[in-house]
Scaffold this motif. Sequence first.
Motif, short mmCIF file in Angstrom:
data_model
loop_
_atom_site.label_atom_id
_atom_site.label_comp_id
_atom_site.label_asym_id
_atom_site.label_seq_id
_atom_site.Cartn_x
_atom_site.Cartn_y
_atom_site.Cartn_z
N LEU A 150 -8.04 4.42 7.07
CA LEU A 150 -7.31 3.02 6.06
C LEU A 150 -5.53 3.22 6.18
CD1 LEU A 150 -8.79 1.32 3.47
CD2 LEU A 150 -6.63 2.38 2.72
N ILE A 151 -5.87 4.96 5.78
CA ILE A 151 -3.79 5.05 5.49
C ILE A 151 -3.31 4.50 6.88
CG2 ILE A 151 -2.00 7.09 5.05
CD1 ILE A 151 -3.81 5.86 2.21
N CYS A 152 -3.83 5.69 8.24
CA CYS A 152 -2.92 4.98 9.05
C CYS A 152 -2.86 3.94 10.04
CB CYS A 152 -3.66 5.85 10.44
SG CYS A 152 -3.69 7.74 9.92
N ALA A 153 -4.00 2.96 9.61
CA ALA A 153 -4.90 1.66 9.83
C ALA A 153 -2.93 1.31 9.32
CB ALA A 153 -5.32 1.04 9.76
N GLU A 154 -2.95 1.20 7.77
CA GLU A 154 -1.87 0.32 7.17
C GLU A 154 -0.45 0.28 7.49
OE1 GLU A 154 -1.46 -1.45 5.15
OE2 GLU A 154 -3.52 -2.42 5.12
N ALA A 155 0.15 1.84 8.06
CA ALA A 155 1.80 2.45 8.58
C ALA A 155 1.02 1.75 10.07
CB ALA A 155 0.97 4.23 8.63
N HIS A 156 0.53 1.91 10.72
CA HIS A 156 0.49 1.71 12.02
C HIS A 156 0.96 -0.05 11.63
CE1 HIS A 156 -1.96 5.57 13.36
NE2 HIS A 156 -0.44 5.55 13.64
N ALA A 157 0.30 -1.21 10.83
CA ALA A 157 0.64 -2.25 10.73
C ALA A 157 1.69 -2.16 10.26
CB ALA A 157 -0.57 -2.69 10.37
N ALA A 158 2.80 -1.64 9.26
CA ALA A 158 3.39 -1.73 8.84
C ALA A 158 4.20 -1.18 9.77
CB ALA A 158 3.71 -0.82 7.31
N ALA A 159 4.36 -0.16 10.71
CA ALA A 159 5.74 0.42 11.59
C ALA A 159 5.27 -1.34 12.87
CB ALA A 159 5.11 1.49 12.86
N GLU A 160 4.38 -2.05 13.36
CA GLU A 160 4.67 -3.47 13.63
C GLU A 160 5.94 -4.14 12.84
OE1 GLU A 160 3.43 -3.95 17.12
OE2 GLU A 160 2.96 -1.69 17.05
N ARG A 161 5.51 -4.14 12.21
CA ARG A 161 6.20 -5.65 11.02
C ARG A 161 7.90 -5.02 11.00
NH1 ARG A 161 1.62 -5.36 8.23
NH2 ARG A 161 2.60 -3.88 6.31
N GLY A 162 8.39 -3.40 11.72
CA GLY A 162 9.42 -3.29 11.12
C GLY A 162 9.18 -2.57 10.06
N GLU A 163 8.98 -2.04 9.28
CA GLU A 163 8.50 -1.69 7.54
C GLU A 163 8.32 -0.25 7.81
OE1 GLU A 163 6.65 -4.93 4.61
OE2 GLU A 163 5.45 -5.14 5.84
N ALA A 164 8.30 0.39 8.94
CA ALA A 164 8.09 2.18 8.49
C ALA A 164 8.43 2.43 10.15
CB ALA A 164 6.48 2.18 8.73
N ALA A 165 8.33 3.78 10.47
CA ALA A 165 8.61 4.50 11.14
C ALA A 165 7.18 4.42 12.33
CB ALA A 165 8.93 5.88 10.99
N ARG A 166 7.62 4.53 14.07
CA ARG A 166 6.68 4.13 14.96
C ARG A 166 6.28 5.80 14.84
NH1 ARG A 166 4.88 0.21 17.71
NH2 ARG A 166 6.29 -1.47 17.66
N ARG A 167 4.99 6.09 14.26
CA ARG A 167 4.88 7.68 14.95
C ARG A 167 3.48 7.73 14.45
NH1 ARG A 167 5.60 11.22 9.31
NH2 ARG A 167 4.29 12.37 10.07
N ASP A 168 2.91 9.12 15.35
CA ASP A 168 1.50 9.62 14.34
C ASP A 168 0.83 10.17 13.40
OD1 ASP A 168 -0.93 9.94 14.67
OD2 ASP A 168 -1.55 11.85 16.65
N TYR A 169 0.36 9.07 12.24
CA TYR A 169 0.28 9.46 11.04
C TYR A 169 -0.34 10.26 10.79
CZ TYR A 169 4.02 6.34 9.55
OH TYR A 169 5.75 5.24 10.30
N ARG A 170 -1.36 10.99 12.00
CA ARG A 170 -2.51 10.55 11.16
C ARG A 170 -3.31 12.10 10.20
NH1 ARG A 170 -7.56 10.01 11.30
NH2 ARG A 170 -7.59 8.24 12.60
N LEU A 171 -1.57 13.08 10.68
CA LEU A 171 -1.47 14.63 10.25
C LEU A 171 -1.15 14.43 8.69
CD1 LEU A 171 -0.94 17.16 9.86
CD2 LEU A 171 0.55 17.63 10.97
N ALA A 172 -0.19 13.38 8.79
CA ALA A 172 0.63 12.76 7.14
C ALA A 172 -0.45 12.69 6.30
CB ALA A 172 2.33 12.20 7.53
N ALA A 173 -0.78 11.36 6.92
CA ALA A 173 -2.27 10.54 6.30
C ALA A 173 -3.20 11.25 5.60
CB ALA A 173 -3.27 9.52 6.76
N THR A 174 -3.74 12.74 6.78
CA THR A 174 -4.86 13.97 5.72
C THR A 174 -3.98 14.64 4.95
OG1 THR A 174 -5.54 13.74 8.35
CG2 THR A 174 -5.66 15.72 6.36
N ALA A 175 -2.87 15.08 4.82
CA ALA A 175 -2.64 15.43 3.80
C ALA A 175 -2.22 14.53 2.48
CB ALA A 175 -1.04 16.28 4.37
N PHE A 176 -1.43 13.09 2.81
CA PHE A 176 -1.49 12.50 1.67
C PHE A 176 -2.32 12.19 1.38
CE2 PHE A 176 -1.07 8.43 0.40
CZ PHE A 176 -0.18 8.37 -0.70
N ILE A 177 -3.57 11.71 1.94
CA ILE A 177 -5.25 11.86 1.01
C ILE A 177 -5.25 12.73 0.50
CG2 ILE A 177 -7.81 11.68 1.63
CD1 ILE A 177 -5.84 9.22 1.32
#
Length: 221
Positions: A150-177
């Motif tokens: 869910l976090i990755c999906a939100e992050a990637h959607a934000a990146a597509e809108r230009g609101e976040a960096a483009r990157r692989d968020y899985r590692l960061a999302a796992t740490a964040f959870i």
Amino acid sequence: MLAGRLRAPTGRYGGKSAQERQAERHGRFLDAALQLFGDSPGYRSTTVAALSEAAGLSTRQFYEEFRTLEDVLAALHLQVNAWAEEAVLTASAATQGSPIDERATAIFRAYAGNVTADPRRIRITFVEIVGVSPRMEEQRLTRRARWVDLICAEAHAAAERGEAARRDYRLAATAFIGSVNGLIHDWSAGWVPATLDEVVDELVRQLLGILRPTGWRSGER
């Protein structure tokens, strides 16, 4: 043996079908488990007899619904997570099209509000299920992976809108959870001197820091 003797009853009794009565029994066992597992005496000190008594049902009825107490814990853990996920998805739908900081605040407020509304849910999610068995560990980690997705999906959607960096968020999302679970558990245990709103604000700041690292500029794709 008479033909059909072992078939489950399908008629209505007391205005309820066999399926409705079974669902009601199932729910009563889960309600009783939420109280006993999530408060006192806890999962490891609860017996089938005690759970059945708390549910107002018999041990025979217990074994018609479940094989073991671990099956009850598994079902309850999934139910608690389903409640939280429903709250999150509702908040996500209500803020569709809003900036990521507003969406993140709404989503985490919904999650934290749902989980902390009942301390027993926190204990089921963060305490009672831990270390029970390999099966429960697999379920716990699998369910956590849904939150990571869910976090990755939100992050990637934000990146597509230009609101976040483009990157692989899985590692960061796992740490964040892991941070989310730890902070909410510690707050509920009284180890964090803050309000729930302050906890949510801190989680949002952490997430935005992940989405917008140093040097990133708004609108970059």
